[in-house]
Design a protein around this motif. Structure first.
Motif, PDB file in Angstrom:
ATOM      1  N   THR A  83      52.982   2.365 -56.338  1.00  0.00           N
ATOM      2  CA  THR A  83      52.082   3.303 -55.673  1.00  0.00           C
ATOM      3  C   THR A  83      52.569   3.659 -54.277  1.00  0.00           C
ATOM      4  OG1 THR A  83      50.676   1.461 -54.938  1.00  0.00           O
ATOM      5  CG2 THR A  83      50.056   2.582 -56.966  1.00  0.00           C
ATOM      6  N   MET A  84      53.087   2.686 -53.533  1.00  0.00           N
ATOM      7  CA  MET A  84      53.578   2.978 -52.188  1.00  0.00           C
ATOM      8  C   MET A  84      54.826   3.848 -52.246  1.00  0.00           C
ATOM      9  SD  MET A  84      51.347   1.709 -50.221  1.00  0.00           S
ATOM     10  CE  MET A  84      52.134   1.944 -48.638  1.00  0.00           C
ATOM     11  N   PHE A  85      55.675   3.642 -53.235  1.00  0.00           N
ATOM     12  CA  PHE A  85      56.856   4.495 -53.405  1.00  0.00           C
ATOM     13  C   PHE A  85      56.429   5.940 -53.637  1.00  0.00           C
ATOM     14  CE2 PHE A  85      59.611   6.740 -56.364  1.00  0.00           C
ATOM     15  CZ  PHE A  85      60.836   6.685 -55.724  1.00  0.00           C
ATOM     16  N   LEU A  86      55.489   6.141 -54.524  1.00  0.00           N
ATOM     17  CA  LEU A  86      55.074   7.491 -54.892  1.00  0.00           C
ATOM     18  C   LEU A  86      54.419   8.206 -53.718  1.00  0.00           C
ATOM     19  CD1 LEU A  86      54.772   9.566 -57.156  1.00  0.00           C
ATOM     20  CD2 LEU A  86      52.612   8.493 -57.766  1.00  0.00           C
ATOM     21  N   LEU A 157      52.689  -8.063 -50.436  1.00  0.00           N
ATOM     22  CA  LEU A 157      52.876  -7.257 -49.234  1.00  0.00           C
ATOM     23  C   LEU A 157      54.328  -6.828 -49.070  1.00  0.00           C
ATOM     24  CD1 LEU A 157      51.926  -6.025 -46.601  1.00  0.00           C
ATOM     25  CD2 LEU A 157      52.139  -8.283 -45.526  1.00  0.00           C
ATOM     26  N   LEU A 158      55.260  -7.755 -49.298  1.00  0.00           N
ATOM     27  CA  LEU A 158      56.677  -7.407 -49.201  1.00  0.00           C
ATOM     28  C   LEU A 158      57.053  -6.366 -50.253  1.00  0.00           C
ATOM     29  CD1 LEU A 158      58.304 -10.905 -48.536  1.00  0.00           C
ATOM     30  CD2 LEU A 158      58.076  -9.011 -46.923  1.00  0.00           C
ATOM     31  N   ASP A 159      56.469  -6.471 -51.443  1.00  0.00           N
ATOM     32  CA  ASP A 159      56.738  -5.478 -52.484  1.00  0.00           C
ATOM     33  C   ASP A 159      56.229  -4.106 -52.071  1.00  0.00           C
ATOM     34  OD1 ASP A 159      57.855  -7.464 -53.985  1.00  0.00           O
ATOM     35  OD2 ASP A 159      56.119  -7.764 -55.263  1.00  0.00           O
ATOM     36  N   ALA A 160      55.030  -4.065 -51.488  1.00  0.00           N
ATOM     37  CA  ALA A 160      54.480  -2.788 -51.034  1.00  0.00           C
ATOM     38  C   ALA A 160      55.350  -2.190 -49.926  1.00  0.00           C
ATOM     39  CB  ALA A 160      53.048  -2.987 -50.538  1.00  0.00           C
ATOM     40  N   LEU A 161      55.840  -3.023 -49.023  1.00  0.00           N
ATOM     41  CA  LEU A 161      56.731  -2.538 -47.965  1.00  0.00           C
ATOM     42  C   LEU A 161      58.050  -2.049 -48.539  1.00  0.00           C
ATOM     43  CD1 LEU A 161      56.097  -5.224 -45.196  1.00  0.00           C
ATOM     44  CD2 LEU A 161      55.239  -2.879 -45.280  1.00  0.00           C
ATOM     45  N   LEU A 162      58.537  -2.727 -49.583  1.00  0.00           N
ATOM     46  CA  LEU A 162      59.758  -2.259 -50.247  1.00  0.00           C
ATOM     47  C   LEU A 162      59.523  -0.897 -50.894  1.00  0.00           C
ATOM     48  CD1 LEU A 162      62.651  -2.704 -51.282  1.00  0.00           C
ATOM     49  CD2 LEU A 162      61.678  -3.947 -53.221  1.00  0.00           C
ATOM     50  N   GLY A 163      58.370  -0.718 -51.524  1.00  0.00           N
ATOM     51  CA  GLY A 163      58.046   0.583 -52.095  1.00  0.00           C
ATOM     52  C   GLY A 163      57.979   1.656 -51.026  1.00  0.00           C
ATOM     53  N   THR A 164      57.415   1.322 -49.869  1.00  0.00           N
ATOM     54  CA  THR A 164      57.371   2.262 -48.751  1.00  0.00           C
ATOM     55  C   THR A 164      58.778   2.644 -48.312  1.00  0.00           C
ATOM     56  OG1 THR A 164      55.266   1.365 -47.966  1.00  0.00           O
ATOM     57  CG2 THR A 164      56.597   2.561 -46.367  1.00  0.00           C
ATOM     58  N   ALA A 165      59.643   1.652 -48.168  1.00  0.00           N
ATOM     59  CA  ALA A 165      61.019   1.917 -47.735  1.00  0.00           C
ATOM     60  C   ALA A 165      61.761   2.787 -48.741  1.00  0.00           C
ATOM     61  CB  ALA A 165      61.751   0.589 -47.529  1.00  0.00           C
ATOM     62  N   MET A 217      63.412  -5.566 -57.333  1.00  0.00           N
ATOM     63  CA  MET A 217      62.189  -5.870 -58.077  1.00  0.00           C
ATOM     64  C   MET A 217      62.337  -7.143 -58.889  1.00  0.00           C
ATOM     65  SD  MET A 217      59.978  -3.537 -60.778  1.00  0.00           S
ATOM     66  CE  MET A 217      59.782  -2.146 -59.686  1.00  0.00           C
ATOM     67  N   SER A 218      63.557  -7.484 -59.309  1.00  0.00           N
ATOM     68  CA  SER A 218      63.786  -8.723 -60.050  1.00  0.00           C
ATOM     69  C   SER A 218      63.371  -9.932 -59.220  1.00  0.00           C
ATOM     70  CB  SER A 218      65.263  -8.841 -60.437  1.00  0.00           C
ATOM     71  OG  SER A 218      65.669  -7.764 -61.251  1.00  0.00           O
ATOM     72  N   ALA A 248      64.113  -4.299 -48.100  1.00  0.00           N
ATOM     73  CA  ALA A 248      63.222  -3.330 -47.453  1.00  0.00           C
ATOM     74  C   ALA A 248      63.800  -2.874 -46.112  1.00  0.00           C
ATOM     75  CB  ALA A 248      61.840  -3.938 -47.266  1.00  0.00           C
ATOM     76  N   LEU A 249      64.304  -3.811 -45.316  1.00  0.00           N
ATOM     77  CA  LEU A 249      64.885  -3.454 -44.023  1.00  0.00           C
ATOM     78  C   LEU A 249      66.153  -2.615 -44.195  1.00  0.00           C
ATOM     79  CD1 LEU A 249      64.451  -6.806 -42.053  1.00  0.00           C
ATOM     80  CD2 LEU A 249      63.127  -4.696 -41.798  1.00  0.00           C
ATOM     81  N   LEU A 250      66.970  -2.978 -45.179  1.00  0.00           N
ATOM     82  CA  LEU A 250      68.193  -2.224 -45.436  1.00  0.00           C
ATOM     83  C   LEU A 250      67.882  -0.790 -45.846  1.00  0.00           C
ATOM     84  CD1 LEU A 250      71.255  -1.998 -45.852  1.00  0.00           C
ATOM     85  CD2 LEU A 250      70.925  -2.930 -48.155  1.00  0.00           C
TER      86      LEU A 250
END
Length: 264
Positions: A83-86, A157-165, A217-218, A248-250
């Motif tokens: 959802t954050m990616f989209l 939370l880290l997954d959501a931030l990764l989706g944002t990135a 994601m793995s 996410a930072l990368l």
């Protein structure tokens, strides 16, 4: 005799260089949050959809709650990422197509400040999203977790931030909102198939297992499974969250490097 040339005076429109500026970053984040406040549908998509999906999943497996326990934790990290990616990819693209991004970059605002501001704004919503989804899964849907629910929240939370990135990054390569949505099958679906949700990664074809070993994601799914099975924080869990956070930072750094003012 020719007079010596006068050094050029820096203009206000010159893009700043150097390290991130905290005030510019927070100002960008505040602007994005003000805009999102007037878009309740986007807020509902980001915050409520993962909760709705988890709720549906729980009662899809109503006759076999153990199945929900096995995959619920993994999906608790995957749903926020998707959802954050989209939402992030479309929202950032809209800034470019409307000319807002070009006007912002004409100010003393660096690309890094802009990307960090977006990440901070969407990250704030990601915290709310992850907290609601984790609380719903653990305390209302009876997700059976051996470890601490706070560790589940951390991974979500880290997954959501990764989706944002990832959303910020791919928006640089789309020229329309339709194209931004098209990136989901290219960026998200392969990770969904290879992350170990449907079958253990070591049971896949060796070539696919090798690919899965470099997909973030793995490690998000692995981190959730560590919390599901172990009471204490394990070394594997620490490795997994460091990889997800590092990715996410990368990707955020790559997003700043590829940020363009105008959509062609």
């Amino acid at each position: 005799m020719t007079a010596p040339a006068t050094p050029a005076t820096p203009t206000a429109s010159a893009a700043p260089t150097g390290a991130l500026n905290l005030s510019r970053t927070t100002a960008t984040a505040a602007r994005v949050l003000r805009q999102l406040r007037h878009d309740p549908r986007t807020i509902a998509l980001m915050i409520l959809i993962p909760c709705v999906m988890l709720f549906l999943l729980r009662y899809v497996f109503d006759g076999n709650p153990r199945t929900f326990d096995n995959i619920g934790a993994s999906l608790l990290g995957i749903f926020p990422l998707i959802t954050m990616f989209l939402v992030t990819s479309i929202a950032t693209l809209r800034e470019r197509t409307s000319g807002t991004l070009e006007r912002l970059l004409a100010l003393p605002l660096g690309k890094g400040d802009l990307i960090a501001g977006y990440a901070l704004a969407f990250g704030t919503l990601a915290i709310i999203q992850s907290a609601l989804a984790t609380g719903l899964a653990v305390w209302f849907l009876d997700l059976d977790v051996t470890g601490s629910p706070w560790l589940l929240l951390l991974v979500a939370l880290l997954d959501a931030l990764l989706g944002t990135a990832l959303g910020l990054f791919v928006s640089a390569f789309a020229s329309s909102e339709f194209q931004a949505v098209q990136f989901m099958p290219a960026v998200i679906f392969p990770q969904l198939l290879l992350c170990g949700l449907f079958t253990p990664r070591d049971a896949m074809h060796p070539a696919l297992e090798a690919v899965s070993n470099v997909l973030p994601m793995s490690y998000a799914v692995d981190g959730m499974n560590e919390v599901l099975k172990h009471t204490d924080m394990t070394a594997t869990f620490v490795r997994d969250i460091l990889i997800v956070g590092g990715c996410a930072l990368l990707v955020l750094a790559l997003g700043a490097a590829t940020l363009r003012r105008r959509t062609a």
